[in-house]
Design a protein around this motif. Structure first.
Motif, PDB file in Angstrom:
ATOM      1  N   THR A  98       0.864  -1.007  -0.135  1.00 42.30           N
ATOM      2  CA  THR A  98      -0.161   0.204   0.081  1.00 42.30           C
ATOM      3  C   THR A  98       0.938   1.329  -0.131  1.00 42.30           C
ATOM      4  N   PHE A  99       0.163   2.284  -0.138  1.00 42.00           N
ATOM      5  CA  PHE A  99       0.955   3.621   0.188  1.00 42.00           C
ATOM      6  C   PHE A  99       0.376   4.571   1.035  1.00 42.00           C
ATOM      7  N   ASP A 100       1.090   5.495   1.368  1.00 43.76           N
ATOM      8  CA  ASP A 100       1.085   6.691   2.695  1.00 43.76           C
ATOM      9  C   ASP A 100       0.973   7.975   1.503  1.00 43.76           C
ATOM     10  N   GLY A 101      -0.246   8.772   1.604  1.00 42.41           N
ATOM     11  CA  GLY A 101       0.051   9.930   0.600  1.00 42.41           C
ATOM     12  C   GLY A 101      -1.340   9.932   0.365  1.00 42.41           C
ATOM     13  N   LEU A 102      -1.414  10.892  -0.658  1.00 40.35           N
ATOM     14  CA  LEU A 102      -0.404  11.811  -1.325  1.00 40.35           C
ATOM     15  C   LEU A 102      -0.058  12.872  -0.580  1.00 40.35           C
ATOM     16  N   TYR A 103       1.530  13.038  -0.381  1.00 41.61           N
ATOM     17  CA  TYR A 103       1.735  14.113   0.221  1.00 41.61           C
ATOM     18  C   TYR A 103       2.501  15.194  -0.768  1.00 41.61           C
ATOM     19  N   ARG A 104       2.308  16.525  -0.382  1.00 39.74           N
ATOM     20  CA  ARG A 104       2.805  17.687  -1.260  1.00 39.74           C
ATOM     21  C   ARG A 104       3.536  18.674  -0.425  1.00 39.74           C
ATOM     22  N   VAL A 105       4.640  18.988  -0.491  1.00 42.10           N
ATOM     23  CA  VAL A 105       5.592  19.761   0.376  1.00 42.10           C
ATOM     24  C   VAL A 105       6.186  20.646  -0.377  1.00 42.10           C
ATOM     25  N   GLY A 140      11.277  24.601  -1.186  1.00 47.06           N
ATOM     26  CA  GLY A 140      12.193  25.694  -0.485  1.00 47.06           C
ATOM     27  C   GLY A 140      12.673  26.646  -1.737  1.00 47.06           C
ATOM     28  N   LYS A 141      12.514  26.363  -2.806  1.00 46.10           N
ATOM     29  CA  LYS A 141      13.142  27.255  -3.888  1.00 46.10           C
ATOM     30  C   LYS A 141      13.007  28.666  -3.800  1.00 46.10           C
ATOM     31  N   ASP A 142      11.739  28.844  -3.420  1.00 51.29           N
ATOM     32  CA  ASP A 142      11.238  30.494  -3.416  1.00 51.29           C
ATOM     33  C   ASP A 142      11.486  31.146  -2.074  1.00 51.29           C
ATOM     34  N   ASP A 143      11.438  30.234  -1.107  1.00 52.65           N
ATOM     35  CA  ASP A 143      11.536  30.428   0.534  1.00 52.65           C
ATOM     36  C   ASP A 143      12.142  29.160   1.181  1.00 52.65           C
ATOM     37  N   ILE A 144      13.312  29.637   1.389  1.00 57.45           N
ATOM     38  CA  ILE A 144      14.126  28.386   2.198  1.00 57.45           C
ATOM     39  C   ILE A 144      13.599  28.084   3.494  1.00 57.45           C
ATOM     40  N   SER A 145      12.780  29.114   4.437  1.00 54.99           N
ATOM     41  CA  SER A 145      12.337  28.849   5.434  1.00 54.99           C
ATOM     42  C   SER A 145      10.923  27.763   5.467  1.00 54.99           C
ATOM     43  N   LYS A 146      10.895  27.281   4.020  1.00 58.34           N
ATOM     44  CA  LYS A 146       9.523  26.581   4.146  1.00 58.34           C
ATOM     45  C   LYS A 146       9.754  25.155   3.613  1.00 58.34           C
ATOM     46  N   THR A 147      11.141  24.893   3.518  1.00 56.58           N
ATOM     47  CA  THR A 147      11.847  23.547   2.840  1.00 56.58           C
ATOM     48  C   THR A 147      11.063  22.453   3.643  1.00 56.58           C
ATOM     49  N   ALA A 148      10.507  21.451   2.731  1.00 50.08           N
ATOM     50  CA  ALA A 148       9.893  20.105   3.371  1.00 50.08           C
ATOM     51  C   ALA A 148       8.718  20.256   4.231  1.00 50.08           C
ATOM     52  N   ILE A 149       8.090  21.637   4.233  1.00 44.64           N
ATOM     53  CA  ILE A 149       6.881  21.710   5.110  1.00 44.64           C
ATOM     54  C   ILE A 149       5.904  21.219   4.176  1.00 44.64           C
ATOM     55  N   GLY A 184     -10.611  22.695  15.149  1.00 41.65           N
ATOM     56  CA  GLY A 184      -9.902  23.797  15.429  1.00 41.65           C
ATOM     57  C   GLY A 184      -8.464  23.390  14.997  1.00 41.65           C
ATOM     58  N   GLN A 185      -7.305  24.071  15.509  1.00 41.80           N
ATOM     59  CA  GLN A 185      -6.130  24.156  15.130  1.00 41.80           C
ATOM     60  C   GLN A 185      -5.513  22.580  15.090  1.00 41.80           C
ATOM     61  N   CYS A 186      -6.161  21.737  16.195  1.00 35.98           N
ATOM     62  CA  CYS A 186      -5.558  20.204  16.022  1.00 35.98           C
ATOM     63  C   CYS A 186      -5.828  19.683  14.841  1.00 35.98           C
ATOM     64  N   ASP A 187      -6.822  19.886  14.035  1.00 40.49           N
ATOM     65  CA  ASP A 187      -6.997  19.217  12.534  1.00 40.49           C
ATOM     66  C   ASP A 187      -5.968  19.631  11.620  1.00 40.49           C
ATOM     67  N   MET A 188      -4.994  20.883  11.892  1.00 34.45           N
ATOM     68  CA  MET A 188      -4.296  20.980  10.878  1.00 34.45           C
ATOM     69  C   MET A 188      -3.187  19.982  10.660  1.00 34.45           C
ATOM     70  N   VAL A 189      -2.583  20.048   9.402  1.00 33.70           N
ATOM     71  CA  VAL A 189      -1.464  19.261   8.958  1.00 33.70           C
ATOM     72  C   VAL A 189      -0.485  20.288   9.164  1.00 33.70           C
ATOM     73  N   ASN A 190       0.431  20.266   9.949  1.00 37.41           N
ATOM     74  CA  ASN A 190       1.626  21.236  10.470  1.00 37.41           C
ATOM     75  C   ASN A 190       2.876  20.573  10.354  1.00 37.41           C
ATOM     76  N   GLY A 191       4.065  21.333   9.856  1.00 37.55           N
ATOM     77  CA  GLY A 191       5.323  20.744   9.970  1.00 37.55           C
ATOM     78  C   GLY A 191       5.734  20.043   8.713  1.00 37.55           C
ATOM     79  N   THR A 192       6.806  19.197   9.096  1.00 37.02           N
ATOM     80  CA  THR A 192       7.130  18.322   7.882  1.00 37.02           C
ATOM     81  C   THR A 192       6.982  16.983   8.169  1.00 37.02           C
ATOM     82  N   ASP A 193       7.612  15.923   7.448  1.00 36.23           N
ATOM     83  CA  ASP A 193       7.280  14.611   7.683  1.00 36.23           C
ATOM     84  C   ASP A 193       8.505  14.018   8.849  1.00 36.23           C
ATOM     85  N   GLY A 194       8.986  14.878   9.143  1.00 36.12           N
ATOM     86  CA  GLY A 194      10.078  14.539  10.215  1.00 36.12           C
ATOM     87  C   GLY A 194      11.486  14.314   9.589  1.00 36.12           C
TER      88      GLY A 194
END
Length: 476
Positions: free
Chosen positions: A205-212, A215-224, A239-249
């Motif tokens: 099986t597969f996990d995803g689809l991820y879209r990250v 960082g090419k236009d903004d290095i501070s967003k790389t992998a987020i 609320g905020q708990c439902d947000m997909v935040n950060g990177t995949d680790g």
């Protein structure tokens, strides 16, 4: 001769001053060069160091499983507290295939799928996949939560009894993890999935689809992560708990600071979580920052108000006062699955008091990520989780009718780990940390040598001048 000597000493002092100034000037220049290089190489784009390590895991990822074997099954089925004994580890190699369906998008994002595959590693395990133990019956315990109608539960009881199923069962490692045909479900005369397993289905099986963000236009967003399964929310929490935040680790934006909160998303627990700085680590001669998932991440809203949106009003905790347990049934098709840390680490007494045999230990059961701060790459990590089912008395189902109260029943805990291998570490030292260390050493050397030369020659110049004046009888 005296003039020549004085001039030489003065020249030496000047040279020393120039070296010290040059060394000081290298600090902003070096920072600029490092910054420019990282901004180029950290972008998730074909041809960069980040991309090469992003497509295929830079380190072998292993998942160790420890199972809870019930020592008093007869007593438990009659309402007593379970006495558990940990068995393991049983180790599998995971995530060793490259990402699939990689697609670059014009908005500086890239999408991909993560292939799910697990390969048993007998040399890293205490036994074989066929080892068996006594554990909770996944289908029997979950069925009442899925079908709460009284008449349906009477039918369920008929099929449970016909299959001779009980609240507990004996199953193998392979069956519990990856699935087996359940005797009770086979008796149900309706079209439905007859196989169950903690991770069924997984292989293939597969996990995803991820879209990250690349960082090419903004290095501070790389992998987020921009979206998961084409959404920026999970439709599980409020609320905020439902947000997909950060990177995949696996990595974070570069130039990580100690006072940062590193956020990452885990599909295993259907939520985003975070780590805070704990200490510095050295791994294969590379300096890393260790970030750990704190107690507050799983705390009760009474202690951590922002966790209120993770609350579910259940029979376990009517007022969401329990700590250390996360009800993820909403993203497990209604099955009463609870996630905790291993051995109920950080869990409140109303969660942990119902079972015996667990020994929570922070060093052994804590999740951490060791991140190289300049690049943001995670070079070592250990993700630790415990999977549990909520069991509760059900009068209409004989196998569950003798229970006296509802409680969380541990099934297993896992430790998913990875550490950069020797070849990748050597490459990392050569291309990343080595040049940075060399530049820093050169800066310190120039400043130190230049300062010493300047002071030494300048002092010598004044001493020489003083002695010369004294020899001529010039009063001082």
């Amino acid at each position: 001769m005296g003039c020549d000597r004085n001039c030489g000493l003065l020249a030496g002092a000047i040279i020393g001053a120039v070296l010290a100034i040059f060394g000081g000037a290298l600090i902003p220049l070096g920072d600029y060069l490092i910054n420019r290089t990282i901004r180029k190489q950290d972008v998730i784009e074909n041809g960069t160091i980040a991309y090469d390590n992003w497509v295929v895991p830079g380190s072998p990822v292993y998942r160790q499983f420890w199972f809870y074997d019930v020592q008093n099954p007869t007593e438990v089925m009659n309402g007593s507290r379970p006495i558990l004994r940990q068995i393991g580890p049983y180790t599998y190699r995971m995530r060793y295939l490259p990402k699939e369906n990689i697609t670059q998008h014009p908005d500086y994002t890239v999408s991909y799928m993560l292939p799910n595959i697990a390969r048993f590693e007998p040399d890293m395990s205490v036994g074989s996949e066929n080892d068996s133990f006594t554990c909770i019956n996944l289908a029997v315990v979950a069925a009442p939560a899925l079908y709460q109608n009284s008449f349906v539960q009477i039918l369920l009881n008929t099929w449970v009894k016909a299959s001779k199923s009980q609240m507990l069962q004996t199953r193998s490692v392979k069956e519990i993890l990856w699935g087996y045909e359940d005797p009770f479900l086979k008796k149900v005369p309706y079209p439905m999935e007859k196989k169950v397993g903690v991770f069924y289905p997984y292989n293939g099986t597969f996990d995803g689809l991820y879209r990250v963000f690349t960082g090419k236009d903004d290095i501070s967003k790389t992998a987020i992560i921009q979206s998961y399964k084409n959404k920026s929310t999970l439709s599980v929490w409020s609320g905020q708990c439902d947000m997909v935040n950060g990177t995949d680790g696996a990595s974070f934006p570069p130039f990580v600071k100690r006072d940062q909160i590193l956020r990452f998303f885990s599909s295993d627990i259907c939520r985003s979580i975070y780590g805070i700085f704990e200490n510095e680590q050295i791994v294969k001669e590379i300096s890393l920052y260790r970030f750990t998932v704190p107690r507050a991440a799983f705390a009760s809203p009474l202690d951590t108000p922002e966790n209120a949106c993770f609350c579910t009003e259940t029979v376990l905790s009517k007022n969401c006062t329990a700590s250390g347990a996360l009800d993820i049934s909403a993203c497990k098709e209604g099955k009463p699955v609870y996630i905790t840390l291993p051995h109920f680490l950080y869990a409140s007494e109303d969660v942990s008091k119902h079972v015996e045999g667990l020994s929570p230990n922070k060093d052994e059961h804590e999740t951490f990520l060791d991140v190289e701060p300049t690049t943001g790459f995670t070079l070592r990590f250990a993700k630790k989780l415990q999977i549990n089912l909520l069991v509760k008395p059900v009068l209409r189902i004989e196998a569950l009718s003798k229970l006296t109260e509802s409680y969380i029943f541990p099934i297993l805990w896992l430790n998913e780990t990875a550490i950069i291998d020797d070849e990748k570490a050597a490459m990392f030292r050569t291309k990343v940390t080595g040049p940075i260390k060399l530049l820093n050493l050169l800066q310190v050397l120039l400043i130190t040598v230049g300062s010493v030369m300047f002071l030494a020659f300048l002092v010598s110049y004044f001493i020489c001048t003083s002695n010369k004046l004294s020899d001529k009888g010039v009063p001082m």
